[in-house]
Structure formats: structure tokens, C-alpha cells
Design a protein around this motif. Structure first.
Motif, PDB file in Angstrom:
ATOM      1  N   ASN A 188     -25.750  -3.935   2.796  1.00 14.94           N
ATOM      2  CA  ASN A 188     -24.720  -3.700   1.793  1.00 14.94           C
ATOM      3  C   ASN A 188     -23.242  -3.902   2.568  1.00 14.94           C
ATOM      4  O   ASN A 188     -22.925  -3.365   3.679  1.00 14.94           O
ATOM      5  N   PRO A 189     -22.398  -4.656   1.750  1.00 13.58           N
ATOM      6  CA  PRO A 189     -22.625  -4.799   0.456  1.00 13.58           C
ATOM      7  C   PRO A 189     -23.008  -6.172  -0.306  1.00 13.58           C
ATOM      8  O   PRO A 189     -22.880  -6.604  -1.201  1.00 13.58           O
ATOM      9  N   THR A 190     -23.279  -6.942   0.850  1.00 15.95           N
ATOM     10  CA  THR A 190     -23.596  -8.591   0.464  1.00 15.95           C
ATOM     11  C   THR A 190     -24.986  -8.876  -0.383  1.00 15.95           C
ATOM     12  O   THR A 190     -25.260  -9.870  -0.861  1.00 15.95           O
ATOM     13  N   GLY A 191     -25.935  -7.875   0.111  1.00 18.35           N
ATOM     14  CA  GLY A 191     -27.284  -8.148  -0.347  1.00 18.35           C
ATOM     15  C   GLY A 191     -28.285  -9.212   0.561  1.00 18.35           C
ATOM     16  O   GLY A 191     -29.206  -9.443  -0.122  1.00 18.35           O
ATOM     17  N   LYS A 192     -27.482  -9.677   1.724  1.00 22.44           N
ATOM     18  CA  LYS A 192     -28.273 -10.563   2.334  1.00 22.44           C
ATOM     19  C   LYS A 192     -29.718  -9.808   2.999  1.00 22.44           C
ATOM     20  O   LYS A 192     -29.542  -8.681   3.402  1.00 22.44           O
ATOM     21  N   THR A 193     -30.670 -10.568   3.159  1.00 21.82           N
ATOM     22  CA  THR A 193     -31.877  -9.918   3.921  1.00 21.82           C
ATOM     23  C   THR A 193     -32.381 -10.683   5.236  1.00 21.82           C
ATOM     24  O   THR A 193     -31.564 -11.638   5.364  1.00 21.82           O
ATOM     25  N   TYR A 194     -32.716  -9.848   6.092  1.00 25.34           N
ATOM     26  CA  TYR A 194     -33.322 -10.285   7.289  1.00 25.34           C
ATOM     27  C   TYR A 194     -34.385 -11.219   7.440  1.00 25.34           C
ATOM     28  O   TYR A 194     -35.493 -11.028   6.418  1.00 25.34           O
ATOM     29  N   ASN A 195     -35.044 -11.756   8.431  1.00 28.97           N
ATOM     30  CA  ASN A 195     -36.171 -12.432   8.572  1.00 28.97           C
ATOM     31  C   ASN A 195     -36.507 -12.092  10.128  1.00 28.97           C
ATOM     32  O   ASN A 195     -35.957 -11.353  10.792  1.00 28.97           O
ATOM     33  N   LYS A 196     -37.681 -12.945  10.550  1.00 34.76           N
ATOM     34  CA  LYS A 196     -38.218 -12.720  11.808  1.00 34.76           C
ATOM     35  C   LYS A 196     -37.299 -13.099  12.958  1.00 34.76           C
ATOM     36  O   LYS A 196     -37.498 -12.905  14.160  1.00 34.76           O
TER      37      LYS A 196
END
Length: 600
Positions: free
Chosen positions: A151-159
């Protein structure tokens, strides 16, 4: 001291008046009404009861099953506790921090509440943009706050985040992970719940029903942490009486169990997101596309206004509430939340795009690019495009004057120099322009045009390979053809009002001698030669010597015109005399040196 009230009311100050408006500022969903809450509202009698341990255990089991089904993580009940939403969970987390835990790491762009709570507890903040910056300072940092999706960009994480978790385990650092947007995604995000058992001592995960089930007012969520933290937080809850009510627990159990409503909410967000991103692509407006959450960051750099001023202007004009990007450390952006129904979201986005592009400026720019013209030829006759002329008039009436200071000159005007900071256009068009030449915005200059110190007014059209000599002036909306030679001190008249009135039209390959004046909508046809000091207006008599014929506001093709007079007995009147048609002698006299046209 940190002033919490002032900071949290920054957005509300922008919108003082209470009116019917579209609110795209906060993640508070307007179009979805949770039926589960409505259907079970009869159980309001549960408010008569005190909190019971049995109901708390039942709710924890429901939450455990939810985590197992959605995130495929098997977590012990002793590692889970209920919270009154994510803000309450963050506050409780800061209460159990030790005095040693002084430095808080927050990723930029940030969710403002993380900063507010850190300042409230008098913690130092380390802002980082990339994880490489964080890895360098990992030894000094006590707590890292992560929002997944961000929040706020909406980027997601990964492994790839495993590197950070391993470093935190190695140096015994704490990570608070806010997963309130984990159930709102375009592409399903990576969840930290799967990794909790490996990094139990370091990780604390919080989640709530606020975004998942569109029920921020219910104030219900959960926290996953190590057993010692959970015991401490349960003590704080009992002492501060912030345990969920029996009615709240009853509703929360129902909502956490139900998958359908969460699936439908996420589906609705996806549809809105797709349509809104398509609109932005069509309008050619830059944006930050999120992989999770329901926010879009829209670039407003074209407006050359601050994000707060743009939000104020948007609200004044269209009554649309948005959040300035400056709050999230993104000055050139505004943030919109797709929390209204689809129609309202689309309507408001179109209005935002209009305000960013500003149609008045676009049309004026089209005139200055030559895409729109004031005069056009139809069936061999020149006609005026009233709509395009009206664009300039409306722009003058509606646009405020501005002051510009450039090189010891002051302008207080609407239209500024068209070629200011436009080196690429000058090189591309191979235009030669000298010092003190002034072309107002809204005037078109063609390829390979040579301009000595001269002035070109709004709406004028100067076609390719023409030459404007020293101190010549081209009036508003005047039309200059190809390969026209306008000598020093020549005045070409223009006209804006009345709209029907034609400006001066000089057709291709015309030569106009020094100090001549062509005004009041006179048309000079192709390959004509106007001698030095000829003045032609609407009332000027134009006499053809050979044909013994008078013309009104019109010079025929290949005419050679000189100043003269016509005798009326007792008096004589000034007239423009057509001496002859253009021949080889006149061609040789007025032939322009081709070397002047070479531009690199």
C-alpha cells in the motif's frame, strides 16, 4: 511532539464543503453491501453479553481453517489472536516492542499510518526504496514494516524475499507484515503465512475483514506471531478491554467461513481495474499498474501542478475526491481507489483524464502543429473554419494571463513563444530562426522556414520554405503559402473577430516587397509579385492596366503590382496597379538565392 490529528486530517482539509460527491480517496467500498451482516443483524441481542473464552476459541479455529484453505499454512492456535482491525494490531505490536527497538524501517512509497505510529511512539525511521539499501543497514534496524500487496502501489512479493527473512533470522530482527490486501489481487500474491513456521521468532502477520469483505466498520482481524508476543497482546486486550464483542465474534465467524462473497468482491475489482486501465491506455496517460489492491496511481506531470493542487481543482470542478501522491512520496501522481460502482469509476476517470489533458490546450496545440487550420480551400475558393477560429477566441476568454520572465523581457500574456525549449522541433523541421523572432503559441511554422527578427501571431499558418525578413509581422489567422518571400518591414493583416471575416491569404510562390501592407482579408494569388511600398486593403482600388479592369480585395495569379493612383478629374485616389503578368525579367529580379534555403 508529533501532532497526530493534523497529519490524519490532511486529506479532509482539501474537501471542506459537504456536497454530493464521488469519493475515490479512501478504501471504503460504496457499491457492495455485505448480505451476511444484514441477514444476521437480528443477533444484536448478543451485545447484552460479556466476552466469553469459548466464543473466542471458536473464532480462532475458524481463522485457522481460513489460513489453511487460502494460504495452505498450518498454524498453531497458540500463535493466533483476534484484533480490532489492522490499525489496532499495529498499535498493540508497538506496545510490546522493547526500548532497544528504536529504528523502524519503512519502504517508500509508504502507507502514512506506519510513519504516524512510529512518530507517536518516538521511534526513528529509516526509509528505503530498494531492498539493497535495507540489506546494508540491516544490523542497525530493529523492526521492518512490510505491506503485502504494498500500500499504496499494489506491488506483490515473491520467494525472492526469502533473502530478507534469512538475514532477519540471522541478526534477530522483527518483521511486521500487513496482509490486509492479500485477498484483493489481479495475480494471486505470495503470502508470508506459508513461511511463518520457519521464521516464527521474527515474523508477525496481521490481516482483517476490512478489505476482504468490505466491512471496515466491523473492526475485526487477526494476528499471527510467536507465543510470547501473543500472550503479551492478550494481556493488553484484557486490560484495555479491546477484545471483540460477542456480536462481533458471531459475525466474524460467518464472514471468515464464507468464500463466495470474497470471490465476488475480488471479481468486481478485477473488472473495474481492467476497464479503467484500458481507458488510461487509450488516453495515453501514464499510470502505475498494481498487481494487488484496488488503487491506481495516475501521472499528472502534464498539468505541471502539484498533486494537492490538482486534487483541489478536480474536486472544485467535478466533485471527485482523490488522494494527492505527495502523501505517499509520489508528487507527480494522484491515487484513486476503485471503491465506487463501475459506472461512477469510469465517469470519474474520464473526467480526471480530461483535466490532465486539458482539451483547450490540446486544440491550441493542434493549431500550432498545423493539424487544424483557420482557412482551407474548397473547389478553388478560400473558406474560413469558424469552429477552429472559435477555439482561439474561447481560449483567450477563458485562460488567465500569466507573467513570464525570459532574458530581461517580461510578458504578461496568454500565448507565449511557441519555440521556447523546443530544440528538437526546430532541428526536425530545419527551421532557421534568429534572435528577437517571436512566434506565439497557436501559430504554425512549416519545414525549412527562414525567420529573421519577425512576429507571427496566433492562428497564423506559414507554409514550407517561406522566408520572413526583418521586422515583418504576420497577423492572427493569416495564411502564408509555400516558398513565399516576405521582405523587410512587411505587414500582413489578420483577423479574429468577427468569426466570418477572412484573414489575409498569400498563396504559393508570392513575392512581397519591403514596407508593403496587405490587410483586411485581401487574397493574393499564386506567383504574384508585389512591389515595394504597396498598400492593399478592402477599399483599395486594384486596377489592371492592360485589361482595364478593377478588382476588389483580390490580386489575380502571376500579377506584378506597383503603387499608383487613379485620376478622377479634380482629385486622384491611391490605387494598386497591376502593370503586367510575371515574366522572365521579373523572375530573375526576385529570384531567391537557393543557398539561403540550405539548413543543416
Amino acid at each position: 511532539m508529533f501532532d497526530f490529528k493534523i497529519k490524519t486530517k490532511n486529506i479532509n482539509k482539501l474537501f471542506k464543503k459537504k456536497t454530493k460527491n464521488i469519493d475515490l480517496s479512501i478504501g471504503e467500498v460504496k457499491n457492495y453491501k455485505n448480505k451476511l451482516i444484514r441477514n444476521n443483524i437480528k443477533k444484536i441481542e448478543l451485545y447484552n453479553l460479556y466476552n466469553k473464552e469459548e466464543s473466542s476459541k471458536k473464532l480462532l479455529k475458524v481463522i485457522k481453517n481460513y489460513i489453511k484453505k487460502i494460504f495452505f499454512a498450518n498454524i498453531n492456535l497458540k500463535n493466533i489472536t483476534t484484533t480490532m482491525g489492522n490499525r489496532n494490531a499495529i498499535y498493540n505490536f508497538f506496545l510490546i516492542l522493547k526500548k532497544k527497538d528504536k529504528l523502524i524501517a519503512i519502504k517508500k512509497p509508504r502507507y502514512p499510518y506506519y510513519t504516524y505510529i512510529s512518530n507517536f511512539f518516538r521511534k526513528k525511521i529509516f526509509y528505503f526504496k530498494s531492498y539493497d539499501e535495507l540489506f546494508k543497514e540491516i544490523k542497525n534496524i530493529s523492526v521492518i514494516i512490510i505491506c503485502n500487496p504494498e500500500n499504496p502501489t499494489g506491488k506483490t512479493y515473491n520467494k525472492s524475499i526469502l533473502k530478507l527473512l534469512k538475514l532477519c533470522k540471522k541478526h534477530n530482527k522483527k518483521i511486521l507484515i500487513d496482509e490486509c490486501y492479500s485477498s484483493i489481487y489481479i495475480k494471486k500474491p505470495f503470502s508470508f503465512s506459508n513461511l511463518f513456521n520457519k521464521f516464527e521468532k521474527n515474523i508477525t502477520i496481521i490481516n482483517s475483514l476490512s478489505k476482504r469483505s468490505c466491512s471496515p466498520g466491523l473492526k475485526s482481524g487477526y494476528m499471527i506471531s510467536n507465543k510470547t508476543n501473543i500472550i503479551k497482546i492478550n494481556v493488553i486486550k484484557n486490560l484495555s478491554n479491546t477484545e471483540l464483542s460477542e456480536f462481533n465474534k458471531f459475525l466474524s465467524k460467518k464472514i471468515w467461513k464464507d468464500k463466495k462473497h470474497a470471490f465476488l468482491i475480488n471479481k468486481d475489482y478485477k473488472k473495474k481495474m481492467k476497464t479503467c486501465l484500458k481507458i488510461l491506455k487509450k488516453k495515453k496517460i501514464k499510470y502505475i499498474e498494481p498487481k494487488g489492491a484496488f488503487y491506481i496511481f495516475i501521472n499528472i506531470s502534464k498539468t505541471k501542478k502539484s498533486s494537492t493542487n490538482f486534487c483541489k481543482r478536480l474536486y472544485k470542478k467535478y466533485k471527485i475526491k482523490t488522494v494527492p501522491g505527495s502523501i505517499f512520496s509520489k508528487e507527480k501522481y494522484i491515487r484513486i481507489a476503485l471503491v465506487e460502482d463501475k459506472k461512477k469509476c469510469i465517469k470519474s476517470l474520464i473526467k480526471i483524464c480530461k483535466l490532465i489533458k486539458n482539451k483547450k490546450n490540446i486544440k491550441i496545440n493542434k493549431i500550432s502543429k498545423g493539424k487544424l487550420t483557420i482557412c482551407y480551400k474548397k473547389n478553388g475558393k478560400w473558406k474560413v473554419n469558424k469552429k477552429n477560429k472559435k477555439i482561439i477566441i474561447d481560449y483567450i476568454k477563458k485562460t488567465k494571463k500569466k507573467i513570464s520572465n525570459k532574458k530581461n523581457t517580461i510578458n504578461y500574456d496568454i500565448f507565449f513563444n511557441n519555440f521556447l525549449n523546443k530544440k528538437k522541433i526546430l532541428k526536425k523541421k530545419k527551421i532557421r530562426i534568429t534572435y528577437l523572432s517571436y512566434v506565439r503559441n497557436g501559430a504554425y511554422i512549416g519545414y525549412k522556414v527562414i525567420m529573421m527578427p519577425c512576429f507571427v501571431n496566433v492562428g497564423a499558418y506559414v507554409d514550407d520554405e517561406s522566408l520572413l525578413d526583418s521586422w515583418s509581422t504576420i497577423g492572427s489567422c493569416a495564411r502564408i503559402g509555400r516558398k513565399v518571400h516576405i521582405s523587410g518591414g512587411v505587414g500582413i493583416g489578420g483577423v479574429l473577430e468577427p468569426i466570418n471575416e477572412k484573414p489575409v491569404i498569400i498563396e504559393d510562390e508570392v513575392f512581397i516587397g519591403a514596407r508593403s501592407e496587405i490587410v483586411e482579408g485581401v487574397i493574393i494569388k499564386k506567383k504574384s509579385v508585389i512591389s515595394m511600398g504597396v498598400f492593399i486593403g478592402k477599399s483599395t482600388k486594384i486596377y489592371h492596366r492592360k485589361k482595364k479592369k478593377f478588382y476588389n480585395s483580390y490580386i489575380p495569379e502571376k500579377s506584378v503590382v506597383v503603387p499608383g493612383c487613379i485620376n478622377y478629374g479634380f482629385y486622384s485616389l491611391y490605387a494598386a496597379i497591376i502593370v503586367k503578368s510575371k515574366d522572365k525579367k521579373t523572375k530573375n529580379k526576385i529570384n531567391i538565392n537557393k543557398k539561403l534555403r540550405i539548413t543543416k
